[in-house]
Design a protein around this motif. Structure first.
Motif, PDB file in Angstrom:
ATOM      1  N   THR A 137     -12.984  17.332 -56.479  1.00  0.00           N
ATOM      2  CA  THR A 137     -13.061  15.902 -56.819  1.00  0.00           C
ATOM      3  C   THR A 137     -13.948  15.702 -58.045  1.00  0.00           C
ATOM      4  O   THR A 137     -14.824  16.516 -58.347  1.00  0.00           O
ATOM      5  N   LEU A 138     -13.712  14.603 -58.737  1.00  0.00           N
ATOM      6  CA  LEU A 138     -14.477  14.285 -59.950  1.00  0.00           C
ATOM      7  C   LEU A 138     -15.933  13.993 -59.606  1.00  0.00           C
ATOM      8  O   LEU A 138     -16.239  13.461 -58.540  1.00  0.00           O
ATOM      9  N   THR A 195     -18.275   8.215 -65.213  1.00  0.00           N
ATOM     10  CA  THR A 195     -17.174   7.254 -65.189  1.00  0.00           C
ATOM     11  C   THR A 195     -15.966   7.912 -65.841  1.00  0.00           C
ATOM     12  O   THR A 195     -16.038   8.341 -66.998  1.00  0.00           O
ATOM     13  N   TRP A 196     -14.856   7.980 -65.092  1.00  0.00           N
ATOM     14  CA  TRP A 196     -13.700   8.732 -65.559  1.00  0.00           C
ATOM     15  C   TRP A 196     -12.508   7.810 -65.814  1.00  0.00           C
ATOM     16  O   TRP A 196     -12.277   6.846 -65.094  1.00  0.00           O
ATOM     17  N   ASN A 197     -11.760   8.157 -66.874  1.00  0.00           N
ATOM     18  CA  ASN A 197     -10.508   7.461 -67.186  1.00  0.00           C
ATOM     19  C   ASN A 197      -9.432   8.500 -67.474  1.00  0.00           C
ATOM     20  O   ASN A 197      -9.720   9.584 -68.001  1.00  0.00           O
ATOM     21  N   LEU A 198      -8.197   8.172 -67.131  1.00  0.00           N
ATOM     22  CA  LEU A 198      -7.106   9.114 -67.357  1.00  0.00           C
ATOM     23  C   LEU A 198      -6.769   9.173 -68.840  1.00  0.00           C
ATOM     24  O   LEU A 198      -6.494   8.151 -69.472  1.00  0.00           O
ATOM     25  N   SER A 202     -11.770  16.784 -67.145  1.00  0.00           N
ATOM     26  CA  SER A 202     -11.697  17.432 -65.829  1.00  0.00           C
ATOM     27  C   SER A 202     -10.271  17.362 -65.271  1.00  0.00           C
ATOM     28  O   SER A 202      -9.572  16.362 -65.437  1.00  0.00           O
ATOM     29  N   GLY A 203      -9.889  18.439 -64.621  1.00  0.00           N
ATOM     30  CA  GLY A 203      -8.589  18.483 -63.935  1.00  0.00           C
ATOM     31  C   GLY A 203      -8.721  18.216 -62.449  1.00  0.00           C
ATOM     32  O   GLY A 203      -7.754  18.373 -61.698  1.00  0.00           O
ATOM     33  N   ALA A 204      -9.907  17.813 -62.011  1.00  0.00           N
ATOM     34  CA  ALA A 204     -10.121  17.504 -60.592  1.00  0.00           C
ATOM     35  C   ALA A 204      -9.490  16.153 -60.247  1.00  0.00           C
ATOM     36  O   ALA A 204      -8.846  15.506 -61.083  1.00  0.00           O
ATOM     37  N   LEU A 205      -9.642  15.749 -58.999  1.00  0.00           N
ATOM     38  CA  LEU A 205      -9.024  14.512 -58.510  1.00  0.00           C
ATOM     39  C   LEU A 205     -10.079  13.464 -58.181  1.00  0.00           C
ATOM     40  O   LEU A 205     -11.181  13.804 -57.765  1.00  0.00           O
ATOM     41  N   VAL A 244      -7.948  11.981 -52.870  1.00  0.00           N
ATOM     42  CA  VAL A 244      -8.082  12.934 -51.769  1.00  0.00           C
ATOM     43  C   VAL A 244      -8.129  12.201 -50.428  1.00  0.00           C
ATOM     44  O   VAL A 244      -7.498  12.610 -49.454  1.00  0.00           O
ATOM     45  N   ASN A 245      -8.865  11.094 -50.404  1.00  0.00           N
ATOM     46  CA  ASN A 245      -8.950  10.310 -49.165  1.00  0.00           C
ATOM     47  C   ASN A 245      -7.594   9.734 -48.773  1.00  0.00           C
ATOM     48  O   ASN A 245      -7.253   9.663 -47.584  1.00  0.00           O
ATOM     49  N   GLU A 246      -6.796   9.322 -49.759  1.00  0.00           N
ATOM     50  CA  GLU A 246      -5.448   8.815 -49.482  1.00  0.00           C
ATOM     51  C   GLU A 246      -4.577   9.912 -48.862  1.00  0.00           C
ATOM     52  O   GLU A 246      -3.829   9.663 -47.907  1.00  0.00           O
TER      53      GLU A 246
END
Length: 244
Positions: free
Chosen positions: A130-131, A136-139, A194-197, A202-204
Motif C-alpha cells: 500500500t502507498l 499525498t498521492w495522485n495517479l 509508486s506502483g503500490a495500491l 486493498v480494503n475494497e
C-alpha cells in the motif's frame, strides 16, 4: 428422507468405526491358534494298558464368519459413501452476492473449491503493498503509477571565505581565518513514484472477498440441504466379492 448434510455428518463416524472393526478382524485372523481345533482319543495296545482321557480343542474362530462380519461392516460404509457421492452429483446452489446471482447451479464440490481459493486469495490481498500514508498521492497517467506532488529542495555548496582577525602591521602579517559558507547553487525538484495500491483499494478487495466467502458458504449450506439420493450398493457389491 435424510439430507446431504446429515449423510456427511455420519460418514466420518462410519469410516472410523469401519476402520477400527476391520483392523480387529485382520488382527484376529493372524491368530492361527483360534482357527485350529483337534480331537484325540487314546486306545492302549492291550486291555492291561494305561487308559488316557480324550483330548480336544474346539475351533474358536471361523474365517467365513469373519468374512460375513466384514461384509456387514463394509456394507454400511459403502452405502453411506455412495449416498453422499450420488447426492453430490445433483446437489447444487446459486452463489448470490448483494442480490445478484454471480454463479448459477454450482455443484457442492466446486463450492468447496471456491471456499479454499477465497482463503488463499484473502491472504494474497492482505499482503499487497500500500502507498505510504505520510504522502499525498495522485495517479500519473503518463507512467500509470501513483505520484506525489513536486517538492523543491535546495542544493548548497561550501564556499571558502576569509575572516581577517588582525590587520597587517609593519612587524606582523595579517591574521586571516578561513571558514566555509553554505551557498545555494541550485534547486532539486523531486517527485516520488509508486506502483503500490491505495489502502482503500486493498480494503475494497478484502470486503469483496468477505462477501464472496459468506455467499459461497450460504450456497454450500443450501446445496447440502438437498434430499439425499439413498443408495444401497454395498450388499450387491460385496455379495459378488465374497459370494460362494
Amino acid at each position: 428422507m435424510a439430507k446431504l448434510n446429515q449423510i456427511i455428518a455420519v460418514e466420518k463416524g462410519v469410516k472410523s468405526r469401519s476402520f477400527s472393526e476391520l483392523t480387529e478382524a485382520h488382527q484376529a485372523l493372524q491368530k492361527q491358534a483360534l482357527l485350529a481345533g483337534i480331537s484325540r482319543t487314546y486306545r492302549p495296545k492291550d486291555e492291561e494298558g494305561e487308559q488316557l482321557p480324550p483330548e480336544s480343542t474346539k475351533v474358536q474362530m471361523r474365517a467365513e464368519e469373519i468374512i460375513r462380519q466384514t461384509s456387514a461392516i463394509l456394507t454400511r460404509l459403502f452405502d453411506v459413501t455412495a449416498t453422499k457421492d450420488w447426492t453430490n452429483c445433483v446437489a447444487k446452489a446459486d452463489v448470490v452476492v448483494d442480490g445478484q446471482t454471480l454463479l448459477k447451479d454450482v455443484p457442492v464440490a466446486y463450492l468447496l473449491f471456491l471456499e479454499k481459493q477465497l482463503v488463499d486469495l484473502q491472504t494474497f490481498v492482505r499482503k499487497l503493498p500500500t502507498l505510504d500514508a505520510a504522502e499525498t498521492w495522485n495517479l500519473d497517467q503518463s507512467s500509470d503509477t501513483w505520484a506525489t506532488e513536486p517538492v523543491q529542495t535546495v542544493r548548497t555548496k561550501k564556499i571558502p571565505r576569509n575572516h581577517v582577525k588582525a590587520e597587517a602591521t609593519e612587524k606582523h602579517p595579517a591574521q586571516v581565518e578561513v571558514y566555509y559558507e553554505d551557498v545555494i547553487v541550485g534547486y532539486w525538484r523531486t517527485i516520488k513514484f509508486s506502483g503500490a495500491l491505495p489502502a482503500r483499494r486493498v480494503n475494497e478487495l478484502l470486503e469483496r472477498i468477505s462477501k464472496l466467502q459468506q455467499s459461497v458458504k450460504f450456497a454450500r449450506e443450501e446445496a447440502n440441504n438437498t434430499e439425499a439420493v439413498e443408495q444401497k450398493v454395498g450388499e450387491r457389491f460385496l455379495s459378488y466379492l465374497f459370494g460362494a
